[in-house]
Design an enzyme around this catalytic site. Structure first.
Site, mmCIF file in Angstrom:
data_model
loop_
_atom_site.group_PDB
_atom_site.id
_atom_site.type_symbol
_atom_site.label_atom_id
_atom_site.label_comp_id
_atom_site.label_asym_id
_atom_site.label_seq_id
_atom_site.Cartn_x
_atom_site.Cartn_y
_atom_site.Cartn_z
ATOM 1 N N GLU A 47 -6.520 3.338 -5.933
ATOM 2 C CA GLU A 47 -7.781 3.295 -5.181
ATOM 3 C C GLU A 47 -8.571 4.534 -5.599
ATOM 4 O O GLU A 47 -8.109 5.654 -5.378
ATOM 5 C CB GLU A 47 -7.591 3.314 -3.675
ATOM 6 C CG GLU A 47 -8.931 3.220 -2.939
ATOM 7 C CD GLU A 47 -8.959 3.855 -1.564
ATOM 8 O OE1 GLU A 47 -9.815 3.465 -0.754
ATOM 9 O OE2 GLU A 47 -8.119 4.751 -1.291
ATOM 10 N N HIS A 70 -11.251 -3.453 3.151
ATOM 11 C CA HIS A 70 -11.218 -3.155 4.596
ATOM 12 C C HIS A 70 -11.991 -1.885 4.942
ATOM 13 O O HIS A 70 -11.981 -1.441 6.083
ATOM 14 C CB HIS A 70 -9.764 -2.984 5.033
ATOM 15 C CG HIS A 70 -9.100 -1.857 4.328
ATOM 16 N ND1 HIS A 70 -8.874 -1.864 2.952
ATOM 17 C CD2 HIS A 70 -8.690 -0.659 4.757
ATOM 18 C CE1 HIS A 70 -8.330 -0.718 2.605
ATOM 19 N NE2 HIS A 70 -8.200 0.036 3.680
ATOM 20 N N ASP A 71 -12.668 -1.318 3.929
ATOM 21 C CA ASP A 71 -13.466 -0.098 4.145
ATOM 22 C C ASP A 71 -14.958 -0.310 3.936
ATOM 23 O O ASP A 71 -15.740 0.639 4.101
ATOM 24 C CB ASP A 71 -13.022 1.001 3.163
ATOM 25 C CG ASP A 71 -11.627 1.530 3.462
ATOM 26 O OD1 ASP A 71 -10.918 1.881 2.485
ATOM 27 O OD2 ASP A 71 -11.246 1.576 4.647
ATOM 28 N N ASP A 127 0.867 -1.172 0.000
ATOM 29 C CA ASP A 127 0.000 0.000 0.000
ATOM 30 C C ASP A 127 0.911 1.232 0.000
ATOM 31 O O ASP A 127 1.829 1.317 0.818
ATOM 32 C CB ASP A 127 -0.851 -0.008 1.279
ATOM 33 C CG ASP A 127 -2.300 0.419 1.033
ATOM 34 O OD1 ASP A 127 -3.206 -0.377 1.323
ATOM 35 O OD2 ASP A 127 -2.492 1.534 0.531
ATOM 36 N N ASP A 171 -3.254 4.595 -2.302
ATOM 37 C CA ASP A 171 -4.377 5.071 -1.506
ATOM 38 C C ASP A 171 -4.915 6.399 -2.031
ATOM 39 O O ASP A 171 -4.141 7.288 -2.399
ATOM 40 C CB ASP A 171 -3.895 5.245 -0.058
ATOM 41 C CG ASP A 171 -5.023 5.427 0.934
ATOM 42 O OD1 ASP A 171 -5.068 6.482 1.584
ATOM 43 O OD2 ASP A 171 -5.866 4.523 1.031
HETATM 44 O O1 TEU Z 1 -9.924 4.889 1.876
HETATM 45 C C1 TEU Z 1 -10.363 5.926 1.057
HETATM 46 C C2 TEU Z 1 -11.807 6.052 1.049
HETATM 47 O O2 TEU Z 1 -12.443 6.321 0.136
HETATM 48 C C3 TEU Z 1 -12.382 6.005 2.307
HETATM 49 O O3 TEU Z 1 -12.640 7.298 2.546
HETATM 50 C C4 TEU Z 1 -13.626 5.330 2.440
HETATM 51 O O4 TEU Z 1 -14.620 5.920 1.738
HETATM 52 C C5 TEU Z 1 -13.858 5.346 3.884
HETATM 53 O O5 TEU Z 1 -13.047 4.377 4.342
HETATM 54 C C6 TEU Z 1 -15.220 5.186 4.254
HETATM 55 O O6 TEU Z 1 -15.568 3.850 4.266
HETATM 56 C C7 TEU Z 1 -8.532 4.830 2.003
HETATM 57 C C8 TEU Z 1 -8.181 3.609 2.818
HETATM 58 O O7 TEU Z 1 -8.621 2.464 2.142
HETATM 59 C C9 TEU Z 1 -8.851 3.780 4.169
HETATM 60 O O8 TEU Z 1 -8.704 2.625 4.948
HETATM 61 C C10 TEU Z 1 -8.215 4.973 4.850
HETATM 62 O O9 TEU Z 1 -8.855 5.191 6.072
HETATM 63 C C11 TEU Z 1 -8.347 6.209 3.960
HETATM 64 O O10 TEU Z 1 -8.003 5.977 2.607
HETATM 65 C C12 TEU Z 1 -7.371 7.274 4.423
HETATM 66 O O11 TEU Z 1 -6.064 6.848 4.170
#
Ligand code: TEU
Length: 538
Positions: free
Chosen positions: A267, A328-329, A102, A204
């Site tokens: 992403e 993971h989001d 990442d 990211d």
């Molecule tokens: O996530 C980006 C993203 O779009 C997130 O804002 C997502 O919408 C959010 O997690 C709501 O569910 C990336 C990473 O994948 C995330 O884990 C990080 O927290 C974020 O960027 C900041 O680095």
């Protein structure tokens, strides 16, 4: 015209996302680590995946669990040492697995030395490495930009009496990507890891990197509803997806291309028509702009068919598609569509044209775990409680067996295990020939065996009621995929679409070898792959 990409590992392979905190703990602190991942490589080889993507493992105060980086070229002691990392890369490569890291270039931790310097004084040489602005005339934030994790995107700094911008937490100040020194510093970070054998990066929030030079207010979102996350009240027109971002992506690609056979994955949470711009002019951008559309598209045959057609149509000539079911989001697929339907989702993911990315635990049907208020770890949930944005539920420990803590750790894990882990785990599902785990293994093995599935063209056939029907084909032949997205049996009768053949695989794992003529019946929540009958195979 087949895409040139089809010879690349990242096009024909299956990617597997590991959330390192929750995969395998080897040192008994309740948090996963690199030695744990090394110990579980044989499981991944047996599953048949081709590359592992690790969420951040770099030194971090863990305000956002690693997405707040304090040192881009180190390993956080929680996860191990640089020697552990090199051992992981060597072991993975030794087992034919690629390693994707990442890269979090949009923001650092507020503890990163760059930011510590930058906030020290207005004339510090690193001041312009971040986005500092004077207060508005009323003393408030410079503009209306919001943080994705709630509240304003601007944090006031008493020492220098200016605000700095943070698209996420205040502990995650955004870097100023209009500053060439910032760019070069991150490109050096990329070369550091590529030089250590890393096979690529998942970058990211790549669409956030450049902000409007004039810092104009973002316009209101007319479709905003109170139950939405607060940041959705505005359209991030000036704080994300700026035209100049594509130049940065092209520069990152040039760094990647300094090394052999490496991949750049972006992403990007944007509509498909904007997403595909990140392939870049002449495909000189990201090889794989992540396609998250399946995360939010209603799970109906017609909407999915329309999505696939829209995506296939939007792809630039020669661009290689990709699909994601979980990460993971976002809530886990088995909870979004139901456990029975998650088998159909697995067949969809692994038979559509494009690179599939799996999320750890989806192969054993892991579901969202209920997180009690006192167990919450996710800063998004802490900042914006009670509207379901929390991400802890999809980040719970991998369920390996029925032993204490599911075989994940000898100690109490950082997040709770699923209630039924003693039944729903790798050990039990491996032993069950018809389990979802063995379905994933069979799907991945079929994908490796049938070139049509790995890189054949996609041809839609039908999306009728709960039935989704499509074909994958190339010069060597074709296979038909029939998916029932509903609970009721469905059947297809046709002399024209070429149903006849042999069932190669059913999501129920119990119809292999069954002949199909002009009629194909599916049980509820069933999908099948029909290939040519043995006597027809040249
Ligand atoms: O996530 C980006 C993203 O779009 C997130 O804002 C997502 O919408 C959010 O997690 C709501 O569910 C990336 C990473 O994948 C995330 O884990 C990080 O927290 C974020 O960027 C900041 O680095």
């Amino acid at each position: 015209m087949p895409s040139a990409a089809i010879t690349c590992w990242w096009a024909v392979g299956v990617l597997y996302q590991i959330y390192p905190r929750s995969f395998q703990d080897a040192d008994g602190d309740g948090i996963g680590d690199l030695a744990g991942i090394i110990a579980r490589l044989p499981y991944l080889v047996d599953l048949g995946v081709d590359a592992i993507w690790l969420s951040p493992i770099f030194p971090s105060p863990m305000a956002d669990f690693g997405y707040d980086i304090a040192d881009y070229v180190g390993i956080d002691p929680l996860f191990g040492t640089m020697d552990d990392f090199d051992a992981l890369v060597a072991a993975a490569h030794g087992n034919g697995l690629k390693v994707i890291l990442d890269l979090v270039p949009n923001h650092t931790s507020d503890r990163h030395p760059w930011f510590v310097e930058s906030r020290a004084s207005r004339d510090n040489p690193k001041r312009d490495w971040y986005l500092w602005r004077d207060p508005a005339p009323d003393g408030g934030p410079p503009n209306n930009w919001l943080s994705e994790f709630g509240g304003s995107g601007w944090q006031y700094d008493e020492t220098t009496r200016q605000y700095y911008y943070h698209a996420f937490l205040a502990q995650q100040p955004d870097l100023n990507w209009r500053n060439p020194k910032v760019r070069e510093a991150i490109y050096q970070v990329m070369r550091f890891w590529l030089g250590r054998g890393v096979d690529g990066f998942r970058v990211d929030v790549i669409w956030h990197l450049i902000k409007d030079e004039l810092f104009r207010d973002n316009p209101p979102n007319p479709d905003f509803k109170p139950e939405m996350p607060p940041h959705a009240a505005l359209h991030p027109v000036y704080s994300a997806d700026r035209p100049e971002t594509l130049q940065v992506v092209a520069e990152m690609r040039r760094v990647i291309d300094e090394f052999d056979a490496r991949v750049l994955i972006g992403e990007i949470y944007l509509p498909i028509e904007r997403l595909v711009a990140y392939y870049g002019e002449g495909l000189a951008g990201a090889q794989l702009p992540f396609n998250f559309a399946l995360l939010s598209t209603p799970w109906h045959a017609r909407t999915l068919a329309q999505l696939i057609d829209r995506y296939e149509a939007a792809l630039p000539q020669g661009a290689w598609p990709n699909w994601v079911l979980g990460n993971h989001d976002r809530p886990r697929i088995a909870s979004r569509v139901g456990l029975a339907q998650s088998r159909v989702a697995a067949m969809l993911l692994l038979t559509l044209r494009g690179t599939p990315t799996m999320y750890y635990g989806d192969e054993i049907g892991m579901q969202q775990v209920a997180i009690a208020p006192e167990q919450v770890r996710d800063p998004f949930e802490k900042n914006v409680p009670g509207i379901g944005v929390g991400r802890d539920g999809c980040r719970t420990p991998m369920q390996w067996d029925a032993s204490a803590h599911g075989g994940f750790s000898a100690a109490q894990p950082w997040l709770p295990l699923a209630e039924h882990y003693a039944q729903e785990n790798v050990a039990n599902l491996s032993a069950d020939a018809q389990s979802i785990l063995n379905l994933y293994r069979a799907l991945i093995s079929l994908r490796k065996r049938l070139p049509q599935l790995a890189h054949g063209d996609y041809a839609p056939l039908a999306a009728d009621g709960d039935l989704l029907l499509y074909r994958r084909h190339d010069a060597t032949g074709s296979v038909l995929i029939a998916l029932n997205l509903g609970a009721q049996p469905v059947s297809v009768v046709s002399d024209t679409i070429g149903l006849d053949g042999e069932i190669l695989l059913s999501t129920a794992m119990d119809r292999g070898g069954e002949r199909v003529g002009s009629e194909l019946s599916l049980r509820g929540h069933e999908g099948v792959i029909v290939g040519p009958a043995p006597e027809e195979v040249v």
